[in-house]
Structure formats: C-alpha cells, structure tokens
Design a protein around this motif. Sequence first.
Motif, PDB file in Angstrom:
ATOM      1  N   SER A 106       0.833  -1.201   0.000  1.00 19.78           N
ATOM      2  CA  SER A 106       0.000   0.000   0.000  1.00 19.78           C
ATOM      3  C   SER A 106       0.869   1.253   0.000  1.00 19.78           C
ATOM      4  N   ARG A 107       2.066   1.146   0.559  1.00 19.93           N
ATOM      5  CA  ARG A 107       2.956   2.297   0.572  1.00 19.93           C
ATOM      6  C   ARG A 107       3.449   2.604  -0.844  1.00 19.93           C
ATOM      7  N   VAL A 108       3.812   1.565  -1.574  1.00 17.94           N
ATOM      8  CA  VAL A 108       4.285   1.781  -2.942  1.00 17.94           C
ATOM      9  C   VAL A 108       3.128   2.223  -3.837  1.00 17.94           C
ATOM     10  N   MET A 109       1.961   1.619  -3.600  1.00 14.11           N
ATOM     11  CA  MET A 109       0.810   1.957  -4.434  1.00 14.11           C
ATOM     12  C   MET A 109       0.309   3.377  -4.181  1.00 14.11           C
ATOM     13  N   ALA A 110       0.667   3.959  -3.051  1.00 17.89           N
ATOM     14  CA  ALA A 110       0.251   5.334  -2.758  1.00 17.89           C
ATOM     15  C   ALA A 110       1.144   6.337  -3.477  1.00 17.89           C
ATOM     16  N   GLN A 111       2.154   5.836  -4.190  1.00 19.57           N
ATOM     17  CA  GLN A 111       3.010   6.743  -4.950  1.00 19.57           C
ATOM     18  C   GLN A 111       2.420   6.929  -6.344  1.00 19.57           C
ATOM     19  N   ARG A 166      -0.712   1.060 -11.391  1.00 22.68           N
ATOM     20  CA  ARG A 166      -0.720  -0.145 -10.585  1.00 22.68           C
ATOM     21  C   ARG A 166       0.034  -1.286 -11.251  1.00 22.68           C
TER      22      ARG A 166
END
Lengths: 347, 318
Positions: A135-140, A144
């Motif tokens: 979720s941390r990487v996806m919040a960048q 996706r």
Amino acid sequence: MKFISVILKENTSMFKLPDSVFVSMDKDRTSSSHPFWILVAKEIADHIKSWRFIILLFLILLTCVSSLYTSLSSISKAAVKPGNPDDAFLFLRLFTHSDGSLPPFHVFVGFLGPLLGISLGFDAINSEQNGGTLSRVMAQPIHRDYLINAKFMGALIVISVLFLALGMMVTGFGIIIVGIPPTLEELLRIMSFLFFSIVYVAFWLNLSIFFSLRFKQAATSALTAIAVWLFFTVFYQIIINVVAKALLPTASADAYQVLTYQKIISNLLRIVPSQLYSDATTTLLMPSVRSLGPLTMEQVYGAIPAPLPFKESLMIVWPQLTGLTAATILCFAVSYYCFMRTEIRSR
Amino acid sequence: MEDVIELRGVTKCYGSLKAVDKLDLNIRKGEIYGLLGPNGAGKSTTILMMLGLTEPTEGLIRVCNIDSTLNPIEVKRRVGYLPDNVGFYDNQSGLDNLVFIARLNSVRETEARRRALELLSRVGLSGVANKKVGAYSRGMRQRLGLADVLIKKPAVIILDEPTLGIDPSGVKAFLDLIVQLSREEGLTVLLSSHHLHQVQQVCDRVGIFVSGKLIANGTISELSEQLFSNEAFTVEAAITPADAGIIQKLSSTLEDMQGVSHVKYEQGRLLISCAIEKTAAIARAIVDANLDLTYLSPREYGLDEIYQRYFEGEHKHV
C-alpha cells in the motif's frame, strides 16, 4: 534485452491500457529516473542480494561445471565416429554429451530451471502485502501494473543474464579446452537453446507470481508451485503410462492405428511444459533429430543421414516455442488481471 | 476557504454490505481534520477511495480539484498517505527506503538523498539513518513513515491510525510534530483514529463516522453545542449512600427545579443535566435533603462524551 521487452509488451497490451503508458516507458527507457525502471532496479537488487538466489546460483554453477567436466572428459573418446551426423557439430556436444554418470547440461537446466523460476517469483506479491509495503508503494504516483510488470521484468532480467552468462561460460571453456571455435550455426543453436531456457523459466516464474497473488502465505505459494512442478515431472508421466496401457492397440492393429495411438500419447505428453522444453532443446542441440513424432518407413527411406540445417530444426520446434510462450503469457495475463482487480489494503 | 478534499454522495458497497453510505465531506486547505469512528466504520475505505486505490460504487471524489477515480496518479502526486500499520523494506536502511519512495516520485537521486537526510533529522532519526529498518522500534517506524509521507512534498497528508501502538510520550511527540509541520508548511492533514483524546488534542475539526455514515461534523465545541443544547452543563454529585426513598424524593425535587432537564442516580453519584449553571442550587438542595455531600463538580463535554452520546444513539436505532 529487446526480446524481453517484446514479451512484456505482448503480455500487457492484451488488456487495453492507455498507449501513453508504453509510450512514456519507451521514451524514458534510457533515463534511469522513470519510476518503472526504479522498481525494476530495486527488484533486481533484491534478487541478487537474497540468500535464496545466491544458493540457487551456487547450485546451478555447480551442476554446470560438473556437467561440463563430464562432457569434456569423455568427449575425446566419443568424438568423430564416421557416419554420425551429430559429430559434425562437436561443439554442441558439450551441451548434450554425457558419459552416463551425470546428466548433460540441457537436462540439468530443464530440471533446475523451474526451481529457479519458482524461487524468484513465489513471494513476489504476498511478501509486499504481508510486509505492508504494497500500500505504501501503491500510494506513490505510479500505475498499478508497474509493480507486477516490474516484478516480472526484474526476475526475467536476472534469469536472462544468468543463462546468457552460463551459456557463454560453457562456450568459452569449450573453446579453450577443445580448441575448436563454434561455427555460426552452432552459435545460433546455442543462442536459441538459451532463449528457450529463458522462456521456460519465465513460465515457472509467472506461475509462481500467480500463486503469490492467490495465496497470502509465501510458504503456501512456494509449496503449490513446487507441487505443480512435481506433478508435471513425476506423476504426470505415471498417469500417461496408465492411460497408454489402457489405450494400447491390439497386436493385430494396422499401422494407421498404431500411428494414431503414438500421436495421442505424445500429444498428451506435450501438455507438460517440461516436455515441450526438452523436445525443443533436444532438437536444437542435436541437429540429427528430424522429427519429434513417429516416422513411417516410407518417410525415412532414402533419407540421407545428414544433420538438419538450423532453419529446419527451428521449424520443427516452432510449435513447442509457440506453446511455451503462450503458456507463459497466459500465466502472466491471469496474474495481471487478478492483480489489477485486487483491492490494495494495508496488511 | 478553499476545499482541498471534497466528497459528494460517495457510496462503496462490498457485495450487499455498504461500507460507506452517501458520504459528503469537505476538508479545507490548511486544517487538521480528524476522522473518528470505531473499527470497521469505513474510515480506511474512504481514505483508499480518496487516493484512487479503490473505486467508489457511486459518487464524486475530488482531491486538490482532481477527480481521484479518473486521475489517481495526479492525486497521488499531491497526497502523502501513511497507511495504518505501514511497512518498510526491512533489509534496507531507513535512508534507502526514503530515497526509493522519492525516486518513485521522479525526484533525482542527489535531490532525493538530500531531502531524505533533511527529513530524517526533522523526525529525529538521523542517528539511525543507515541502520536497517528491521531494527527500528515501533515508534521509530512511525516517525520514518511520517518522513516517508513528506518526502514527495505533498499538499495533503492522510494518516490512517498513525498513533496505533506507540507509547503515550511517543504519541504526544508524534502529534506535536504533525501539528508543527502542518502549521509551518500549510499542509492539510486528514487523520483517522479511534483514539479520541489524541484527536481532540490536535484537530481543528472532527467528523464522526459510524457504519459508513458521517453522523457529525464540525469543531469540538460545535459538536457539543449541537448535541447538548438543552443540557449544556452536567453536575456530578457524590453523596453518601442513603435510603432509596430519600434519593427518589431528592431526584424529584431536583427535576422540579427550573432549568434541570434530567437526573440520573447510580452507585452513590447523581448526574444532573441542566441548561443553565445550577451548581449552587443543587448543592443547597442536597444539603436540605439531609444527605452528606462529599463531592460536587461541574462537568464539561469532551469528545469522549460526544462520541459516547452518538454511540448511544446508534445503539438505540439498532
């Protein structure tokens, strides 16, 4: 490098993504600052630094060296019997020759390749999920699919470099010890053998990435992938044997029936990726192999026992290549689809 | 003031379950907004929808005037998100983790490194910048998370349960840091939590979220006014245990007094709700009833009471 990106493109473009994704990827390929390549670089770094990869690398190097040793030590005795068409390609025999104590190089790769693919992919997604980093990487600000593409790409680059290095190493040692440089045709055959190996490992890689999406626990996904591999290498053959016995035509059956029977059995065997791989590599590395199916006496009659040219060998294994690539793409497509549909939650 | 986050009629369904139900919410620029609610109220789902990580079933979400559903990349460029229970790559150092995230935001390597070091000293982690994150304590990880959120220079930061699992002094320091950052950089902060006191300390406005619905929204004093308009004061009186009859009589006397709306007795304590200040009169009434008054105190409404009141209301509906 080029074919890798081709594979990647084929995989992703099956889903209608905005073209801009690929355009921007292509444009920025050279500059290292594109987020996709940052992800790929991280994946590669992770793989290379992991103990798992180092152990497997050691194992593969060991088998490579030992099979090279056995083939080199006995090649002088086996070499140059007049009339044997394979002897024209002495260099290829480095990859296929064995004195019986250890399997030759291509069999080893066929055996260890799946293990390598599985080990690079089985915790691709679920470890990120369990570690809370997904979720941390996806919040960048990244798409996706960058993540799953980068997982595949990173592992594929590692595999490609590894196999090319191994192939080149065997070739190099061969040149030094045997003293004969490979001809262009031999080089082409070796290259296509390496390419096949990469596609084959990529299949297992994708399968294990798929399992890493399906199963939350890395251990479950690794075990499932290994179970599939064991099933295909051990149990599937046993099942086919049972089926073969049941279908066995009577002694009075005519040639046509026997031929059909043979075709059914070999087609059943070819469902398995490892069979496709071994068919393909055998044909490519042994130019004397003329067909992968049964040949009638009429077909063989009058044939000159000469090796096939590279193009003809490639024609024979084209279906195998297509099948293997299709299986690889299918696995990736399914995992891509699943990944795009899953909801990214924190742990 | 300008709205930074704007939600209009947002609904999210998981099968037949409505996780978020027709939510309307506005968060203004530069404020610290607290999203309160019990576990499973739909706070995290709402946050995920704001970031475009989950699509709403219905409704419109705009963050910094960008539609999160249609253009999540642009939203994520401007929003820093600290997930609940954030994870880091344990085999990398804190510095490397930050640099990686900065690089994903298209920041150049040298600039990323500079920013990461600056933020690490800001959150008090410069001493352990090169240690592997696996060796960090919970509080350190949370502070690293804050640095991680800030490294992309966001306009909005969203923190999901940021204080979970940190010790009380750590919580205080962490929240002070958030307030300080928000005031200095003009950041809009959205904070989700179920710890009322913490939210009360730092938030300009709060929203109370129960089973997918925003049932209250405003500053804490606004909320207590809304809820307790006819019982703005509560007086708590402790008396020595006495005969039920006497208590009964006292209660009715008190209830007859002007301005008193409600009297409750439980285990030696009287809770008297009134619209106007009546403490002195109540004390006199108790003494007149020949009871020993041991303790008398006017009570103010904090978030605890507000929260409690809403939940009482919720349970009544069920």
